[in-house]
Design an enzyme around this catalytic site. Structure first.
Site, short mmCIF file in Angstrom:
data_model
loop_
_atom_site.label_atom_id
_atom_site.label_comp_id
_atom_site.label_asym_id
_atom_site.label_seq_id
_atom_site.Cartn_x
_atom_site.Cartn_y
_atom_site.Cartn_z
N HIS A 41 -6.73 -29.57 81.99
CA HIS A 41 -7.59 -28.51 82.51
C HIS A 41 -8.50 -28.03 81.38
O HIS A 41 -8.04 -27.80 80.25
CB HIS A 41 -6.76 -27.31 82.96
CG HIS A 41 -5.87 -27.55 84.14
ND1 HIS A 41 -6.18 -27.13 85.41
CD2 HIS A 41 -4.65 -28.14 84.24
CE1 HIS A 41 -5.19 -27.44 86.24
NE2 HIS A 41 -4.25 -28.07 85.55
N HIS A 65 -3.43 -34.67 83.80
CA HIS A 65 -4.81 -34.18 83.79
C HIS A 65 -4.87 -33.03 82.81
O HIS A 65 -3.92 -32.26 82.67
CB HIS A 65 -5.25 -33.73 85.19
CG HIS A 65 -4.24 -32.87 85.88
ND1 HIS A 65 -3.10 -33.38 86.46
CD2 HIS A 65 -4.20 -31.53 86.05
CE1 HIS A 65 -2.39 -32.38 86.98
NE2 HIS A 65 -3.03 -31.25 86.74
N ASP A 94 -12.62 -28.57 89.39
CA ASP A 94 -11.42 -28.22 90.15
C ASP A 94 -11.84 -27.61 91.48
O ASP A 94 -12.76 -26.81 91.56
CB ASP A 94 -10.56 -27.23 89.34
CG ASP A 94 -9.14 -27.14 89.87
OD1 ASP A 94 -8.22 -27.56 89.15
OD2 ASP A 94 -8.96 -26.65 91.01
P1 5GP Z 1 -1.79 -28.82 88.18
O1 5GP Z 1 -1.29 -27.62 88.95
O2 5GP Z 1 -1.10 -30.09 88.63
O3 5GP Z 1 -1.77 -28.63 86.70
O4 5GP Z 1 -3.31 -28.94 88.55
C1 5GP Z 1 -3.77 -29.57 89.70
C2 5GP Z 1 -5.17 -29.05 89.94
O5 5GP Z 1 -5.80 -29.92 90.86
C3 5GP Z 1 -5.21 -27.65 90.54
O6 5GP Z 1 -5.95 -26.78 89.69
C4 5GP Z 1 -5.90 -27.85 91.88
O7 5GP Z 1 -6.77 -26.81 92.23
C5 5GP Z 1 -6.64 -29.17 91.69
N1 5GP Z 1 -6.81 -29.94 92.91
C6 5GP Z 1 -5.87 -30.19 93.87
N2 5GP Z 1 -6.38 -30.95 94.84
C7 5GP Z 1 -7.68 -31.19 94.51
C8 5GP Z 1 -8.73 -31.92 95.14
O8 5GP Z 1 -8.59 -32.49 96.21
N3 5GP Z 1 -9.93 -31.95 94.50
C9 5GP Z 1 -10.12 -31.32 93.30
N4 5GP Z 1 -11.35 -31.43 92.75
N5 5GP Z 1 -9.16 -30.63 92.67
C10 5GP Z 1 -7.95 -30.56 93.27
#
Ligand code: 5GP
Length: 114
Positions: free
Chosen positions: A102, A100, A30
């Site tokens: 985590h 996704h 992340d």
């Molecule tokens: P969500 O909030 O949708 O459950 O998780 C999305 C995750 O993607 C977040 O923890 C955020 O930090 C990560 N993320 C967003 N953009 C990028 C990126 O460009 N590269 C990576 N490696 N992680 C990302």
């Protein structure tokens, strides 16, 4: 439809630190880790949210969990413990519309989540 950030990572259009990859999924670090270990396990097939899963996705979701288990061992958090989370939609905190998982560990987690 515009590609999500994860689709761009899958298509190697933008860089990411790849922890695991095979024909059906990719696992990356992340970019904004919330713990010493914070990986994302992402299917290559774009499924927008958990609400969009169908029975044909059973294998890929099971595989995502097995990959999380394997990474936890590789990253040496399997014994101390870890958390796996799917966020769904706005109240669940989902910010990227491509499911996704985590994998978070390396510190003590709190419960209930914030
Ligand atoms: P969500 O909030 O949708 O459950 O998780 C999305 C995750 O993607 C977040 O923890 C955020 O930090 C990560 N993320 C967003 N953009 C990028 C990126 O460009 N590269 C990576 N490696 N992680 C990302």
């Amino acid at each position: 439809m515009n590609k999500t950030i994860f689709q761009q990572i899958i298509d190697k259009e933008i860089p990411a630190t790849i922890l695991y990859e095979d024909e059906s999924l990719i696992a990356i670090e992340d970019i904004n880790p919330v713990a010493p270990v914070h990986a994302l396990i992402i299917p290559k097939k774009c499924i927008e949210t958990l609400n969009d899963l169908n029975p044909a996705d059973t294998d890929i979701v099971g595989k995502m969990i097995l990959v999380a288990r394997n990474l936890a061992k590789e990253l040496k958090i399997d014994q101390s413990g870890y958390r796996t989370v799917f966020n769904c939609n706005s109240d669940g905190g989902q910010t990227v519309s491509h499911i996704h998982l985590h994998l978070v560990g390396g510190r003590k987690m709190n419960w209930p989540p914030g």
